[in-house]
Design a protein around this motif. Structure first.
Motif, short mmCIF file in Angstrom:
data_model
loop_
_atom_site.label_atom_id
_atom_site.label_comp_id
_atom_site.label_asym_id
_atom_site.label_seq_id
_atom_site.Cartn_x
_atom_site.Cartn_y
_atom_site.Cartn_z
N SER A 172 -6.18 6.56 -1.93
CA SER A 172 -6.58 6.35 -0.48
C SER A 172 -7.98 5.78 -0.35
O SER A 172 -8.35 4.86 0.47
CB SER A 172 -6.46 7.51 0.52
N ASN A 176 -8.19 2.07 -1.22
CA ASN A 176 -7.78 1.86 0.34
C ASN A 176 -6.24 1.47 0.62
O ASN A 176 -5.89 0.97 1.16
CB ASN A 176 -8.47 0.64 0.71
N LYS A 178 -2.65 2.12 1.71
CA LYS A 178 -1.88 2.75 2.70
C LYS A 178 -0.59 3.09 2.23
O LYS A 178 0.12 4.16 3.04
CB LYS A 178 -1.82 1.90 3.89
N THR A 179 0.13 2.56 1.34
CA THR A 179 1.35 2.77 0.70
C THR A 179 1.51 3.00 -0.80
O THR A 179 0.84 2.51 -1.39
CB THR A 179 2.49 1.64 1.20
N GLY A 207 -1.42 8.22 4.14
CA GLY A 207 -0.64 7.15 3.54
C GLY A 207 0.86 7.48 3.44
O GLY A 207 1.18 8.40 4.06
N ASP A 235 1.25 -0.50 -2.06
CA ASP A 235 -0.22 -1.01 -2.52
C ASP A 235 -0.24 -0.45 -3.92
O ASP A 235 -1.26 -1.14 -4.74
CB ASP A 235 -0.95 -0.36 -1.48
#
Ligand code: PHE
Length: 391
Positions: A172, A176, A178-179, A207, A235
């Motif tokens: 996270s 960075n 998100k998924t 997330g 991600d």
């Protein structure tokens, strides 16, 4: 006259050899407290799916015992390490610890490495009242079952609720993401535990887990599941598993055109990983570990030098943890002033501020140390020490 003397020597040599063989097989019946040596067992993955783990731990333990023995031993006695191969299988782990305790009469057991294999051994330690120290098993249930601490079981490594959240936070915050997708080894308690913690922490960070797939140890073809994961377009992909399967998964993921960061945990730490996946496929991957040989801490530097001198290779985290588990035991025997299993167990529970290679160990009420983790990045097959995360 001369002839007689010779045959006498021959007999003496033969007798010594027999004695040596018996000791080597662990057939000695001397009880633990009055023996001249202190016998310690190793229930380790020396062959099978995670063989590099067991061999590294054995090397670490042997180096520690060699150093201690050279300095006079413990309580004036020499340490003897008897390693038994659990073949990386839970049922063999039960057999190995049973043999070490009942036949070899060890006063303590180091191992197993993989959580599932240690979980298959803990009850034997409990029933026989012999302390078990796992250097490496990170699943919480190893030391605590249904909220109750297992009296005879200890560890010298951090636990998965910490390791899993370290990697979720890294995804996270540092990447960075998100998924995320998670690809779990359903034959491993370690993998299932890490899956849970990663999911909880990543979701708490805001997330979303967009795909969850599972496989089993010894599987070879991961492409069907990886194709589903790719379609969910995460991600990052978290793969909490061991190097043998991880190597194949990473290779096949890159072949399918999956380029996102692949994340893992301590089970990735093996020289075999690069051999299996190839260095190129392993770029843009990160995993949590117990230490980095690149750490400039003087204890780490000294250990890495001694290990390289002994074995001609850089120690992985398992070697460091094996060394530390051995030193944790030595410290307990010294403080106990006795090699009796019950006294060792009581002293182990009281371990405080013991400075070791992988950090400072104070055991809490659940027999777990609280220690920092290292995040490792692989670049062209080389481990790069990215950051140290304190608990
Ligand atoms: N933590 C892993 C388990 O519990 C074992 C392991 C530790 C593997 C350190 C590699 C490095 O199963």
């Amino acid at each position: 006259m001369k002839k007689k003397w010779l045959s006498f020597t021959g007999l003496a040599v033969a007798l010594t050899m027999v004695a040596g063989l018996v000791a080597g097989c662990g057939g000695s019946s001397t009880t633990s407290s009055d023996a001249k040596e202190i016998k310690v067992g190793g229930n380790l993955e020396l062959t099978g799916g995670v063989a590099t783990f067991g061999n590294s731990v054995a090397n670490g333990v042997k180096l520690a015992f060699k150093e201690v023995n050279a300095a006079g031993g413990v309580l004036g006695k020499q340490l003897v390490f008897i390693a038994a191969d659990n073949k990386s299988e839970p049922s063999e782990s039960t057999n190995a610890i049973t043999k070490l305790i009942t036949k070899d009469k060890v006063v303590a057991v180091i191992g197993a490495v993989a959580s599932t294999n240690t979980l298959a051994a803990v009850q034997v330690a409990q029933d026989n009242k012999i302390p078990l120290i796992t250097p490496t098993s990170t699943n919480p249930r190893v030391t605590v079952e249904n909220g109750k601490v297992r009296e005879w079981v200890f560890r010298s490594c951090f636990i998965d609720p910490f390791q899993g959240s370290v990697m979720a936070n890294f995804a996270s915050k540092s990447l960075n993401a998100k998924t995320a997708a998670i690809y779990t080894d359903n034959s491993s308690d370690y993998s299932k535990g890490l899956t849970e913690v990663f999911e909880q922490t990543f979701t708490k960070n805001g997330g979303k887990i967009v795909a969850k797939e599972a496989f089993l140890q010894k599987d070879q073809d991961f492409k069907a599941a990886l194709t589903k994961i790719k379609a969910a377009n995460p991600d990052v992909i978290f793969i909490p598993a061991y190097y043998e399967e991880v190597g194949k998964i990473v290779k096949q993921a890159r072949e399918l055109g999956i380029t996102v960061p692949l994340l893992g945990a301590d089970g990735w730490d093996s020289p075999k990983l690069v051999e299996i996946a190839g260095a190129a496929a392993l770029n843009n991957v990160y995993f949590s570990n117990h230490y980095s040989p690149e750490d400039k801490d003087p204890r780490v530097v000294k250990f890495v030098e001694a290990y390289k001198k002994e074995y001609g290779q850089v120690p992985d985290a398992l070697a460091a943890l094996g060394y530390d588990a051995a030193m944790l035991l030595v410290d307990a025997i010294k403080r106990a002033g006795s090699a009796e299993p019950a006294k060792i167990k009581d002293a182990l529970a009281q371990t405080k501020n013991l400075q070791l290679v992988s950090g400072v160990i104070s055991l809490d009420a659940n027999h777990n140390p609280v220690k920092s983790a290292a995040i490792i990045e692989l670049k062209d097959g080389k481990q790069i020490f990215k950051e140290k995360i304190n608990p």
